[in-house]
Design a protein around this motif. Structure first.
Motif, PDB file in Angstrom:
ATOM      1  N   ILE A 267       0.581   7.915   1.215  1.00 36.17           N
ATOM      2  CA  ILE A 267       1.105   8.010  -0.142  1.00 36.17           C
ATOM      3  C   ILE A 267       0.464   6.901  -0.971  1.00 36.17           C
ATOM      4  CG2 ILE A 267       3.175   8.084  -1.590  1.00 36.17           C
ATOM      5  CD1 ILE A 267       3.188  10.216   0.566  1.00 36.17           C
ATOM      6  N   PRO A 268      -0.249   7.233  -2.048  1.00 36.39           N
ATOM      7  CA  PRO A 268      -0.889   6.194  -2.863  1.00 36.39           C
ATOM      8  C   PRO A 268       0.162   5.321  -3.565  1.00 36.39           C
ATOM      9  CG  PRO A 268      -1.060   8.320  -3.934  1.00 36.39           C
ATOM     10  CD  PRO A 268      -0.512   8.589  -2.580  1.00 36.39           C
TER      11      PRO A 268
ATOM     12  N   ASN B  66      -2.023   2.134  -0.191  1.00 41.98           N
ATOM     13  CA  ASN B  66      -1.207   3.305   0.127  1.00 41.98           C
ATOM     14  C   ASN B  66      -0.208   2.974   1.232  1.00 41.98           C
ATOM     15  OD1 ASN B  66      -2.608   3.842   2.746  1.00 41.98           O
ATOM     16  ND2 ASN B  66      -4.346   4.217   1.365  1.00 41.98           N
ATOM     17  N   LEU B  67       0.776   3.815   1.315  1.00 40.98           N
ATOM     18  CA  LEU B  67       1.778   3.732   2.367  1.00 40.98           C
ATOM     19  C   LEU B  67       1.485   4.796   3.399  1.00 40.98           C
ATOM     20  CD1 LEU B  67       5.288   3.274   0.668  1.00 40.98           C
ATOM     21  CD2 LEU B  67       4.277   1.786   2.396  1.00 40.98           C
ATOM     22  N   ILE B  68       1.601   4.435   4.659  1.00 44.52           N
ATOM     23  CA  ILE B  68       1.414   5.412   5.723  1.00 44.52           C
ATOM     24  C   ILE B  68       2.789   5.652   6.343  1.00 44.52           C
ATOM     25  CG2 ILE B  68       0.264   5.928   7.897  1.00 44.52           C
ATOM     26  CD1 ILE B  68      -1.945   3.970   7.043  1.00 44.52           C
ATOM     27  N   LEU B  69       3.262   6.893   6.284  1.00 49.13           N
ATOM     28  CA  LEU B  69       4.571   7.241   6.820  1.00 49.13           C
ATOM     29  C   LEU B  69       4.499   7.455   8.327  1.00 49.13           C
ATOM     30  CD1 LEU B  69       5.833   9.731   4.068  1.00 49.13           C
ATOM     31  CD2 LEU B  69       5.959   7.231   4.130  1.00 49.13           C
ATOM     32  N   GLN B  70       5.632   7.634   8.964  1.00 51.44           N
ATOM     33  CA  GLN B  70       5.690   7.765  10.418  1.00 51.44           C
ATOM     34  C   GLN B  70       4.964   9.005  10.923  1.00 51.44           C
ATOM     35  OE1 GLN B  70       9.864   7.630  11.335  1.00 51.44           O
ATOM     36  NE2 GLN B  70      10.027   5.396  11.087  1.00 51.44           N
TER      37      GLN B  70
ATOM     38  N   PHE C  61      14.996   4.111  -1.240  1.00 54.19           N
ATOM     39  CA  PHE C  61      13.979   4.967  -1.843  1.00 54.19           C
ATOM     40  C   PHE C  61      13.295   4.175  -2.952  1.00 54.19           C
ATOM     41  CE2 PHE C  61      16.412   8.171   0.303  1.00 54.19           C
ATOM     42  CZ  PHE C  61      15.507   9.193   0.591  1.00 54.19           C
ATOM     43  N   LEU C  62      11.983   4.046  -2.857  1.00 50.35           N
ATOM     44  CA  LEU C  62      11.216   3.293  -3.845  1.00 50.35           C
ATOM     45  C   LEU C  62      10.262   4.206  -4.590  1.00 50.35           C
ATOM     46  CD1 LEU C  62      10.155  -0.112  -2.201  1.00 50.35           C
ATOM     47  CD2 LEU C  62      12.065   0.356  -3.749  1.00 50.35           C
ATOM     48  N   ARG C  63      10.167   3.943  -5.891  1.00 56.84           N
ATOM     49  CA  ARG C  63       9.163   4.645  -6.719  1.00 56.84           C
ATOM     50  C   ARG C  63       7.851   3.879  -6.542  1.00 56.84           C
ATOM     51  NH1 ARG C  63       9.699   7.487 -11.784  1.00 56.84           N
ATOM     52  NH2 ARG C  63       7.729   8.578 -12.103  1.00 56.84           N
ATOM     53  N   VAL C  64       6.942   4.415  -5.728  1.00 61.41           N
ATOM     54  CA  VAL C  64       5.691   3.709  -5.406  1.00 61.41           C
ATOM     55  C   VAL C  64       4.537   4.155  -6.309  1.00 61.41           C
ATOM     56  CG1 VAL C  64       6.380   3.364  -3.016  1.00 61.41           C
ATOM     57  CG2 VAL C  64       5.021   5.390  -3.619  1.00 61.41           C
ATOM     58  N   HIS C  65       4.740   5.266  -6.982  1.00 63.29           N
ATOM     59  CA  HIS C  65       3.715   5.825  -7.842  1.00 63.29           C
ATOM     60  C   HIS C  65       4.435   6.704  -8.860  1.00 63.29           C
ATOM     61  CE1 HIS C  65       0.116   8.145  -9.034  1.00 63.29           C
ATOM     62  NE2 HIS C  65      -0.598   7.129  -8.520  1.00 63.29           N
TER      63      HIS C  65
END
Length: 290
Positions: free
Chosen positions: A275-276, A266-270, A242-246
């Motif tokens: 997610i910014p 941003n990250l695009i989940l499956q 689990f990463l704190r991305v924002h």
């Protein structure tokens, strides 16, 4: 002297104490007899050592029977403090005292009396030595029994302490081993919903979103649960995937499908959720993918 006593074994120390008790009993009884002889003028010129010599054989007999008592106790007479064993000990002490007195009376009777009358033996000699010797002999045997009882109790306590020490060491080693092998991070989140509790496995969490003083937990089942916690506390509690991305988002990187680096990263989940990623956390996210 104290250091020397501590350096010897417990059994030898017990034997020394028993020897000291016996010496004290012999000295006490000799002085007692000397007092009565002088007080009632039974004889003249009698000294302490005279009395000690005349009664030496009596104490020798007592010591021989003491060995019988010690051997019986060593063989297990006192190792278990049951009522049956206590009664056996009392009967043994009484029997040894009576046997002592009977032998002393017989010796005295055959040395100093020419009548050889058994009636006289049991009417005068035996009662005389019974009243004279029974108390001190009985106390001596009781002292030996108590000293050996304390010795065996101390021995049992030492064994117990050693067992507890070994158990403590074993548990400490086991804890150290487990602490190296087991991840202390949380495997589930416990979320209060009304009067109930919802247990969510961490692998079912897609991402966590900050929401004022609470957080929203988004799961793979497309359900969202509100939890009263801070993002910092959860970030420390969750596994390394689990990463704190924002500042407002923690992502389960196992469920991240794509990293999009554009004007706004941003990250695009499956499931397609975007997610910014903040500029401060972009490097950490890129390192994770690398």
């Amino acid at each position: 002297m104290t250091l020397w006593l501590k350096s010897i074994s417990n059994f030898k120390r017990s034997i020394l104490i028993i020897t000291a008790v016996v010496a004290l009993a012999i000295t006490f009884e000799t002085f007692q007899q000397l007092y009565y002889i002088r007080r009632f003028e039974l004889a003249e010129g009698v000294t302490f050592f005279d009395l000690l010599q005349t009664q030496a054989y009596r104490w020798f007999i007592w010591l021989l029977f003491s060995v019988v008592l010690i051997k019986s106790i060593q063989s297990g007479l006192l190792k278990n403090s049951t009522s049956y064993r206590f009664v056996k000990l009392v009967l043994m002490i009484v029997g040894l005292v009576i046997l002592n007195i009977l032998i002393i009376a017989l010796i005295q009777f055959y040395v100093f009396d020419e009548s050889r009358s058994l009636t006289l033996l049991f009417s005068e000699y035996f009662p005389f030595f019974l009243y004279q010797k029974a108390p001190i002999y009985t106390l001596g045997y009781i002292a030996i029994s108590m000293i050996l009882h304390l010795f065996f109790q101390n021995e049992k306590l030492q064994i117990k302490v050693q067992q507890l020490s070994d158990l403590k060491l074993s548990n400490a080693q086991l804890f150290e081993q487990l602490s190296r092998e087991v991840d202390e991070k949380s495997k589930v989140l416990n979320i209060k919903i009304g009067n109930n509790r919802k247990i969510i496995p961490c692998e079912h969490i897609r991402w966590i979103e900050a929401d004022d003083y609470c957080v929203k937990v988004h799961t793979i089942h497309d359900k969202t649960y509100t939890m009263r916690s801070s993002m910092k506390a959860l970030n420390e509690k969750l596994n390394s995937n689990f990463l704190r991305v924002h500042r407002k988002a923690i992502v389960n990187m196992d469920l991240a499908n794509e990293l999009n680096i554009a004007s706004t990263s941003n990250l695009i989940l499956q499931n397609g959720t975007k997610i910014p990623i903040s500029k401060r956390n972009l490097k950490t996210v890129r390192s994770y993918f690398n």
